[in-house]
Each structure stands twice: as C-alpha cells, then as structure tokens.
Design an enzyme around this catalytic site. Structure first.
Site, mmCIF file in Angstrom:
data_model
loop_
_atom_site.group_PDB
_atom_site.id
_atom_site.type_symbol
_atom_site.label_atom_id
_atom_site.label_comp_id
_atom_site.label_asym_id
_atom_site.label_seq_id
_atom_site.Cartn_x
_atom_site.Cartn_y
_atom_site.Cartn_z
ATOM 1 C CB ALA A 172 -16.577 11.713 -1.956
ATOM 2 C CE1 TYR A 179 -6.701 13.168 -6.292
ATOM 3 C CE2 TYR A 179 -7.037 11.062 -5.182
ATOM 4 C CZ TYR A 179 -6.242 11.916 -5.922
ATOM 5 O OH TYR A 179 -4.993 11.493 -6.317
ATOM 6 C CG ASP A 180 -11.746 8.371 -3.472
ATOM 7 O OD1 ASP A 180 -12.186 8.037 -2.368
ATOM 8 O OD2 ASP A 180 -10.534 8.571 -3.695
ATOM 9 C CB SER A 205 9.133 7.580 -6.350
ATOM 10 O OG SER A 205 9.177 8.950 -6.117
ATOM 11 C CG LEU A 206 14.021 4.588 -5.741
ATOM 12 C CD1 LEU A 206 14.434 3.261 -6.353
ATOM 13 C CD2 LEU A 206 14.906 4.920 -4.545
ATOM 14 C CD GLU A 241 18.271 -3.419 -3.714
ATOM 15 O OE1 GLU A 241 17.383 -4.184 -3.388
ATOM 16 O OE2 GLU A 241 18.774 -2.567 -2.960
ATOM 17 C CE LYS A 261 12.949 1.833 -10.103
ATOM 18 N NZ LYS A 261 11.670 1.489 -10.682
ATOM 19 C CG ASP A 299 8.674 -3.052 -14.613
ATOM 20 O OD1 ASP A 299 8.032 -2.280 -13.876
ATOM 21 O OD2 ASP A 299 8.633 -3.009 -15.853
ATOM 22 C CD GLU A 335 8.494 -3.565 -7.123
ATOM 23 O OE1 GLU A 335 8.713 -2.961 -6.045
ATOM 24 O OE2 GLU A 335 8.146 -2.977 -8.166
ATOM 25 C CE1 TYR A 390 11.601 -1.916 -2.533
ATOM 26 C CE2 TYR A 390 11.448 -3.834 -3.982
ATOM 27 C CZ TYR A 390 10.975 -2.594 -3.560
ATOM 28 O OH TYR A 390 9.880 -2.057 -4.157
ATOM 29 C CE LYS A 441 13.499 3.361 -14.743
ATOM 30 N NZ LYS A 441 12.507 4.394 -14.497
ATOM 31 C CB CYS A 461 -13.362 1.447 -44.066
ATOM 32 S SG CYS A 461 -13.364 0.060 -42.918
ATOM 33 C CB CYS A 478 -17.069 -1.983 -44.344
ATOM 34 S SG CYS A 478 -17.043 -0.212 -44.045
ATOM 35 C CB CYS A 516 -14.626 3.109 -40.922
ATOM 36 S SG CYS A 516 -16.010 2.338 -41.755
ATOM 37 C CB CYS A 536 -17.792 -0.988 -40.665
ATOM 38 S SG CYS A 536 -16.065 -1.446 -40.636
#
Ligand code: IVH
Length: 698
Positions: free
Chosen positions: A46, A48-49, A94-95, A128, A130, A132, A188, A240, A328, A422, A425, A440, A446
């Site tokens: 909790a 952490y959330d 992950s890669l 292949e 990647k 996004d 993906e 994939y 990449k 600014c 204004c 400002c 403003c």
C-alpha cells in the site's frame, strides 16, 4: 515517507514538483531494487502504491517535468489501483541494448562462445522491428482468451482483459485445432501514425486531451476504465513472444511466430532470419531506411536466437534474456536555422525559452520548435539567434537543440539576453537562489497565470466561493468578464454582468446565477488568513497565512508591514523573518510579491471591495497554549480544518506528523501509523471527546 505528508498536487509550484519527482524517482527505485532484485521488500504494498500514485498525479499535472528516469517510464507503467493486478507467472522482461555495429558483433560472438559453436556451425538469428508501443500478455486457455495484462513492472501488470477484447487484432478464440491448453501470447499494442493524427484531431474537436505521441495515445487508450472508449480507439497488435505455455508449437522462434499467425494474430511482416553479422547489419540499415514510411513508430530492431533449445541454454542475465538484444536507432538529428528565441510564460509563472526553427524534417516529422529548457541552458550551449543548430528527436521527447554550429555563426550574432521582465504582463521576472527557473512575480495580474491564480483564489481554503468552479473561471476569463481576483467582486459594477446576464449564459439559469452572487456577497467579509492565503504568494501555504494573520492582526497592518518589508534591509523584513514558521525563503517570496507594483495595486483594489476580519489573537492561558498537537484518524464532531483552527486559536501549534516534540495526539477511529509513532515516543494520546473536554468545548 513523502506520500504521507504530501501537499495537494494542485498547490505545488514547478520547483516543488520537480524536487518531489526527483525524490520519488530515487525512493521508488530503491524500493524496486529491494523488492525485485533483493527479494526483500522494505515497505508495504500500500505504501509503495501510494508513492507510485503520487508520482503519477504529479506527472499528470506537470507533464513537462517528467524525468527520463521516472519510475513511470522505467517500467513502461506501473500497475495502479485503477485495474486489478495480474502477477505474471513468467516475468515480462526487458532487452539489453546495442548501439553500434560493434555491440552487435560482440553479441553474436558472445552467443557463439556460450554455445561453443564451431566456426562453420550456423547460428540463425531472427530480426524484426522494435515497436514503440506497450507490451501486453494475452492468456489463452483451451484456445479462449481469458486474461489480458499490461507489463506493469514486469512482475505485476494490470488486468486490462475487457479493453484488450475490444481490439480487432486480438482473436477471442484461437483458430485451428493444434492449440496448447495454456499459452500466453505476448506482443506490442500500438497506434499507427495516421490513426494517431486522426484521434488527436477528434480529441481536439471535442476539446479533450490530445496525446504527445502514438505510444502515449496507445497507453492512454488501453488503460481506460471504460472499455467502450478503448473500443473506439484504433489500437493494433503485433505478437512477437510468449510467456507461460504448456506445449510450444515449434522448435524455433520462426516456427512459433508462424503458428501465432495461423492462430489469427498479426505478426510483423518484416521479421526475417539472418545467419551472419553482415546480414543482420544489412537488415538494420534496411529498416532504418524504411523507418519514416512504416506508418508506425519503431525505435530499433530486435535480434533473437532462432533455435529455442539454444534460447533455453542461453537463459537470462538479471532482467533480460541472453539470447536477444535490441539494436537501437540513434536519436534522429538535423541541422537548421534558429530564427528566434521566444519566451513562454507557464501557468505558474515560469519563463521558458522556446527555439523557433526554420522547418526541418527530423526522422519523418517536421520540426519548427524546440525547447531550450531555461536560461542556464542557453548560456551553457551558447545558442544564438541566427545560428545553425543541430536539432534532435529522441524517442518521444520534445525536439531538443543539441548544439550550435559555431563555425557557421553569422557575424554579429549576439548572445541571447534572457528577459528580466515578464513578456506577458511586464512584471519583474526573478530567479530565486539555487533555482534554475526565472519566474514572473506578477502572480495576481499576469494573464499567463490568471486562470491558475483565480482558481486558487476562489478555492475551498481561500475565498471558498461556492458554485464558482474551475470551468466558470475559465469561461469568465475567456469572455473577459474577469481578469483579476478583485473583478469577481465587481462583476456587476465594472462589467455589467449581474445575475440576469449570468443567468443568460450557457450552462447557467436564474437559480444558479442568484446562488453565485449570494456566494460572492457572502465572501465580501473574509478572515484575514484566508485573504492572505488567497493571494497565492509563492511558498505561502495555509499555515504560513495563519501565522502571518495572527502576527499582524489586521489587513491594513499586514499590507503596510509587507510593503515596508519589500526592502529586505528594513526592520519590517527582519520582523517578518522572525515570525515562528517563516524562514528566509518564505520572507523573501513575500517581500518580492509586495515589491511588485502590479501586485500592490491589486491588493489595494481587493481591500477596497472587501471587508477583512481582524485575526483573533490566540489565547495564551488555555490548557493547550504552547502545546504541539497532532490530529489523526476520523474526527467525528468537527472537520479537520476546523479542529486545527480551533486549536490554533487556543494558542496550540498543530503539526502534521508525530515526533518526540509532540505533546498530544488526538486520535479518532482509523488512526494508523501516527498512533504507533506516538506510542513509540510516549506521546499522550486522547480521543476526540477527551480533546473537546480539555479545551472546554464538550
Ligand atoms: S521481445 C524476452 N520483440 O521492447 C524478450 N520486444 O525493451 C521480450 N518490444 O518490453 C521482448 N518490439 O515492449 C520484443 N519485436 C519485439 C519488440 C519488443 C517492441 C518491446 C517490448 C519489451 C521492450 C524491451
């Protein structure tokens, strides 16, 4: 922990938000490590959330401050409370990245060494694009789609089954007879460029939020609470890889992907099989060349060992497979001319330099603007108007200026002088010690900050004008019926907008208009601390406003003293600085506010239309005067703010957290960690009734 003592997101300045985002990134990363890497979590789920939620709320409010190392980016996105959680039986990994040809040949060499392959033994590798987008895991039992999840942090994702069911690309039932009992197909979810452009146009027409890029649009569309909305969004899917599976439909990556296709999944038509580093690099060059015309975002190419028995042998290193790598694409760059540096003023008053560029195509997208971040950045990069500059787009971020090509600099190009006024204004734009942002100081007047300031002014803990919500502020502002807070009290007099005129507006009627005017009238008389808080002076929150009100007593005394304190060498400034709870930074912010003539003028206009009550001096002879009190849990007889105000009027100090200095903890039902903390420090704990008895209110 930062989530516990947090200030409402809407009240934070850019700097405060940036600072908190930095702390959160660090804190969450540390928890992630303890939880994921060390298998030894140090906080409850909790808590952490709560940190993740706070981070998300800050990022939603301050999208320009999202950090490259943000916890929300690092893991795609974290499982939130919004959806049910799905624990991935097999983690979604992950890669590793490769950035150069050499990285790629190192990868292939490593594979060969690990597998002890002879020089002429073939090592087939699939290649292949990647994509996004965001990855998803689709669980099929006996050929039926039963559970769909986002990646989340790789271990726990969000249950988005209902939303995924709406995608035409995802078969509800697998085609064919040779389907395993259980298989999790992974791939993906993404949006094409054309669909993204169309969606944004529609969103704009509906006056709804537009998305920064196709990936955000895909993520936002998939993570809708209402699957009917997802259904209207043109999401696509490429399969994939896979997670849990009872029997794989092949012995190689290629065969499994072919089976996916036979079962009804879209797979990337550009996937191919290579047998040498040369072939791999040729493929990479080919895809890089096609990148701009593919119609969807990709950020590299993925290579995977084709033979599954070899994948098995190669296994994993930390959070990525040893048998795959992501090659990449470099950030896309182009040269163009810097035509102008404009200064934009944000809603919180921060001045941001924006580079206006001669239009140039960078990675298939025409770029005309780029951010220069802040004053120091311009100096550091020595970017000048007229320069030829290198512009870069990396992934989804806003285009950036990488550097100026000094050798191409036109004669006489002058270093940019950052404005100290600014541009919107005309108030002074100031920089606090240690801060990068120049802002400002004309907060009250403003136009760039008007909406934000007015909303703050009418908000609950300020003037609390009922029925005057955010939308009304925006509408009245747009129609030039108000510009400054004082205008709220002059609607009829100055602008001729009386109850009748308001009632005739869209969304209003005679009743709501009459109510609004009654609410405004009711607030013509207001407590001094509310008035001070409503001014929206930087660093002046509610408790500082109360301290100021108590100290100066009347509005006149306050304004006179603050006007004198604008001179920081004055005794008035020293006095201000000496008030309990007010430090140098706060005192300076107040002085700067009153130094600004525009602000003083608006304060005077307000004083002319308002009646400001004298602050009640706190009593010094009560049972609780001088004591430090903390309230926790649910108070049943009075609201938290009211309890706080009452305690303060009796000379007590109200703190937000328990420490050894706390005298009394007033604990209502549901008290949690503060109660524990109080017990630890031996702090006196009493109930709400006992508290009321103590202060004589029972
Ligand atoms: S394979 C165990 N193939 O990249 C390996 N991933 O950086 C699983 N991605 O989380 C990943 N296109 O969201 C693979 N053709 C592709 C991909 C791909 C995009 C994403 C995926 C993954 C991330 C890893």
């Amino acid at each position: 922990m930062s989530a516990k003592k947090s200030v409402a997101v809407s009240k934070l300045s850019d700097e405060e938000a940036a600072r908190e985002l930095e702390t959160l990134a660090r804190e969450i990363a540390a928890h992630d490590k303890r939880y994921f890497a060390d298998d030894a979590p140090s906080v409850s789920d909790a808590d952490y959330d709560a940190l993740k939620k706070r981070n998300a709320a800050l990022e939603a409010k301050f999208p320009q401050l999202i950090r490259p190392d943000s916890p929300s980016r690092r893991v795609g996105f974290a499982a939130t409370e919004k959806f049910g959680k799905v624990k991935h039986g097999i983690a979604m990994l992950s890669l590793e990245n490769a950035f150069s040809d050499e990285d790629v040949s190192d990868f292939v060499e490593r594979l060969r060494r690990f597998l002890s392959l002879g020089a002429d033994e073939e090592l087939a590798i699939t290649a292949e694009p990647k994509i996004d987008g965001l990855s998803a895991s689709l669980r099929y039992e006996k050929g039926k789609f039963v559970l769909g999840a986002t990646r989340g942090d790789g271990e726990v994702g969000e249950d988005v089954t209902a939303n995924l069911r709406t995608l035409g690309d995802i078969p509800p039932v697998l085609k064919g007879r040779d389907v395993p009992d259980v298989i999790e197909v992974r791939g993906e979810v993404f949006m094409s460029h054309a669909d993204f452009a169309k969606l944004n146009k529609e969103q704009e027409a509906r006056e709804e939020k537009t998305f920064a890029n196709p990936r955000n649009a895909a993520a936002g569309s998939l993570r809708q609470l209402d699957a009917a909305i997802t259904k209207q969004r043109p999401l696509k899917f490429f399969a994939y890889t896979w997670g849990e599976v009872t029997k794989l439909p092949g012995k190689t990556q290629t065969e499994v992907i072919e089976a996916f296709e036979a079962w009804g999944f879209p797979t990337n038509p550009l996937m191919t099989r290579c047998v040498s580093v040369e072939e791999i690099l040729k493929y990479y060059a080919k895809i890089a060349g096609k990148r701009a015309s593919l119609g969807y975002d990709i950020d590299g190419v993925v290579y995977k060992v084709d033979r599954l028995d070899w994948q098995q042998r190669l296994g994993f290193v930390s959070r990525a497979p040893r048998w795959a790598v992501a090659h990449k694409f470099p950030a896309e760059q182009a040269e163009t001319e810097l035509l102008e540096i404009d200064i934009q003023v944000g809603r919180t008053g921060v001045l941001t330099p924006v580079a206006r560029l001669k239009p140039v195509t960078v990675g298939g997208v025409v770029v005309t603007n780029a951010t220069l971040h802040n004053e120091d950045e311009i100096v550091r990069k020595d970017v000048r108007v007229g320069d030829t500059v290198v512009v870069q787009r990396a992934g989804d971020v806003i285009p950036q200026i990488v550097r100026a090509l000094v050798e191409k600099r036109p004669k006489g190009a002058k270093a940019f002088k950052f404005p100290e006024i600014c541009p919107v204004c005309g108030s002074h734009a100031l920089r606090e010690d240690g801060e990068v942002a120049r802002r400002c100081s004309g907060g009250l007047i403003c136009p760039a900050q008007a909406a934000e300031r007015l909303k703050h002014f009418v908000s609950r803990n300020a003037f609390d004008i009922e029925g005057f919500g955010s939308k009304h502020v925006d509408a009245f502002l747009a129609d030039k019926m108000i510009a400054h807070p004082s205008d709220i009290f002059l609607l009829e007099k100055k602008y001729g907008a009386g109850p009748k005129a308001i009632a005739a507006r869209e969304g209003w009627g005679p009743q709501s208009a009459a109510k609004l005017f009654a609410a405004i009238e009711a607030r013509r008389t207001v407590a001094l601390h509310r008035f001070i808080f409503a001014l929206g002076i930087r660093h002046v929150g509610e408790s500082t406003a109360r301290a100021l009100a108590l100290n100066y007593g009347t509005a006149d005394a306050f304004v006179t003293a603050m006007t004198a304190a604008a001179d920081e060498t004055s005794t008035a400034f020293a006095e201000l600085n000496a008030i309990e709870g007010i430090g140098e930074i706060v005192a300076k912010a107040i002085a700067e506010f009153f130094e600004e003539e525009h602000n003083r003028a608006e304060v005077a206009r307000l004083l002319a239309v308002l009646e400001i009550e004298e602050a009640e001096k706190p009593k010094s002879d009560t049972a609780v005067s001088g004591k430090t009190i903390v309230f926790t849990g649910t108070l049943e007889k009075m609201g938290r703010n009211e309890a706080k105000a009452r305690a303060e009027s009796l000379g007590a100090k109200v703190a937000g957290s328990v420490s050894a200095k706390t005298d009394i903890l007033v604990a209502g039902p549901g008290a949690g960690s503060k109660l524990k903390e109080a017990q630890k420090h031996g702090v006196k704990v009493i109930s709400e009734d006992e508290w009321l008895q103590l202060i004589g209110d029972a």
